[in-house]
Design a protein around this motif. Structure first.
Motif, PDB file in Angstrom:
ATOM      1  N   GLU A   1      52.010 -43.068  -2.959  1.00  0.00           N
ATOM      2  CA  GLU A   1      52.906 -43.651  -1.953  1.00  0.00           C
ATOM      3  C   GLU A   1      54.250 -44.027  -2.548  1.00  0.00           C
ATOM      4  O   GLU A   1      55.310 -43.732  -1.961  1.00  0.00           O
ATOM      5  N   CYS A   2      54.232 -44.667  -3.710  1.00  0.00           N
ATOM      6  CA  CYS A   2      55.492 -45.106  -4.335  1.00  0.00           C
ATOM      7  C   CYS A   2      56.265 -43.929  -4.901  1.00  0.00           C
ATOM      8  O   CYS A   2      57.501 -43.906  -4.844  1.00  0.00           O
ATOM      9  N   PHE A   3      55.553 -42.930  -5.421  1.00  0.00           N
ATOM     10  CA  PHE A   3      56.222 -41.746  -5.952  1.00  0.00           C
ATOM     11  C   PHE A   3      56.975 -41.026  -4.839  1.00  0.00           C
ATOM     12  O   PHE A   3      58.104 -40.571  -5.021  1.00  0.00           O
TER      13      PHE A   3
ATOM     14  N   ILE B   1      51.073 -51.975 -10.922  1.00  0.00           N
ATOM     15  CA  ILE B   1      50.900 -50.770 -11.745  1.00  0.00           C
ATOM     16  C   ILE B   1      51.338 -49.529 -10.972  1.00  0.00           C
ATOM     17  O   ILE B   1      52.033 -48.657 -11.503  1.00  0.00           O
ATOM     18  N   GLY B   2      50.933 -49.439  -9.699  1.00  0.00           N
ATOM     19  CA  GLY B   2      51.294 -48.277  -8.899  1.00  0.00           C
ATOM     20  C   GLY B   2      52.793 -48.121  -8.731  1.00  0.00           C
ATOM     21  O   GLY B   2      53.338 -47.025  -8.885  1.00  0.00           O
ATOM     22  N   GLU B   3      53.463 -49.224  -8.433  1.00  0.00           N
ATOM     23  CA  GLU B   3      54.925 -49.184  -8.250  1.00  0.00           C
ATOM     24  C   GLU B   3      55.625 -48.800  -9.548  1.00  0.00           C
ATOM     25  O   GLU B   3      56.545 -47.980  -9.560  1.00  0.00           O
ATOM     26  N   LEU B   4      55.188 -49.412 -10.645  1.00  0.00           N
ATOM     27  CA  LEU B   4      55.800 -49.134 -11.938  1.00  0.00           C
ATOM     28  C   LEU B   4      55.469 -47.725 -12.404  1.00  0.00           C
ATOM     29  O   LEU B   4      56.325 -47.017 -12.967  1.00  0.00           O
ATOM     30  N   ALA B   5      54.233 -47.287 -12.156  1.00  0.00           N
ATOM     31  CA  ALA B   5      53.805 -45.958 -12.590  1.00  0.00           C
ATOM     32  C   ALA B   5      54.597 -44.860 -11.898  1.00  0.00           C
ATOM     33  O   ALA B   5      54.955 -43.846 -12.517  1.00  0.00           O
ATOM     34  N   ALA B   6      54.884 -45.037 -10.613  1.00  0.00           N
ATOM     35  CA  ALA B   6      55.655 -44.036  -9.887  1.00  0.00           C
ATOM     36  C   ALA B   6      57.050 -43.876 -10.488  1.00  0.00           C
ATOM     37  O   ALA B   6      57.538 -42.760 -10.699  1.00  0.00           O
TER      38      ALA B   6
END
Length: 235
Positions: A23-25, A170-175
């Motif tokens: 989603e963030c990507f 983590i998801g936001e940063l990972a994207a």
């Protein structure tokens, strides 16, 4: 803006991390002539729903040991693959699959490597009441979480944050780091070797996470550095 990039994501179908990254990507990336496909390990789940909502084509790999076959089927449809990116895929990726992408096979890992190698390590970090976490994008090799680092960043873990809060961060940063890693690789960057010792954690059951986490968060609240740390394997 990058263009003409073909990306295949390996996503755990039920993983919050996989869902958040997709989603963030999507919101971070400028999709001009960029082909994104998703390989999952099941036909339903959070990440599968997210991929469908984003209109990313999905292929299901029923046998993780044969994931290379599924990836090849996908890449035949998109005339090759520049990047293979694991975002929560919990199975070993065979060497023949790692050789498929033309540019790089990457893993998005939920720690600041070399610390906290292993599966769902945000659980171990929360159980140990760490004040700081991280995300690392590194090249995948035949050994878990030991490839060269392309991009990584630390983040603050609040005292009252839950493991689910960590997954969202983590998801936001990972994207963002995935995009950064691709930009760096496209400019010729080759990464840096991991330095220092790390610990490996298998997937911790929630009973263990809570048992250690409650004790350690009380210790952190009392502003002491003492911790009753979850046992890990050294590597």
């Amino acid at each position: 803006m990058l263009s003409d990039i073909d990306i295949v994501f390996l996503a755990n179908s039920s993983s919050n991390k996989s869902k958040e990254v997709l989603e963030c990507f999507s919101s971070e990336w400028a999709f001009e002539n960029t082909c994104v496909k998703v390989v999952t390990d099941a036909r339903s789940g959070k990440a599968v729903s997210a991929a469908r909502d984003l209109t990313f084509p999905i292929s299901v790999c029923d046998d993780p040991s044969e994931v290379g076959t599924t990836i090849n089927e996908v890449t035949d449809k998109v005339s090759g693959c520049d990047y293979l990116i694991s975002i929560g895929w919990s199975h070993r990726v065979p060497d023949e699959a790692l050789a498929i992408p033309e540019t790089a096979a990457l893993n998005v890992h939920s720690s600041y490597l070399p610390r906290y190698r292993g599966l769902s390590v945000h659980r171990a970090q929360w159980a140990n009441a760490e004040a700081e976490g991280g995300v690392t994008v590194h090249e995948m090799t035949s050994e878990f979480d030991e490839g060269d680092i392309i991009a990584q960043q630390k983040y603050r873990i609040g005292l009252f944050e839950t493991p689910l809060d960590m997954v969202t961060t983590i998801g936001e940063l990972a994207a963002a780091l995935t995009r950064e890693a691709i930009l760096l690789l496209e400019m010729g960057y080759t990464g840096e070797e991991q330095k220092g010792e790390g610990n490996y954690y298998s997937l911790l059951p929630w009973s263990t996470v809570l048992k250690y986490g409650i004790v350690n968060h009380v210790l952190r609240l009392l502003r002491t550095n003492r911790r009753v740390r979850v046992p890990s394997g050294q590597n």
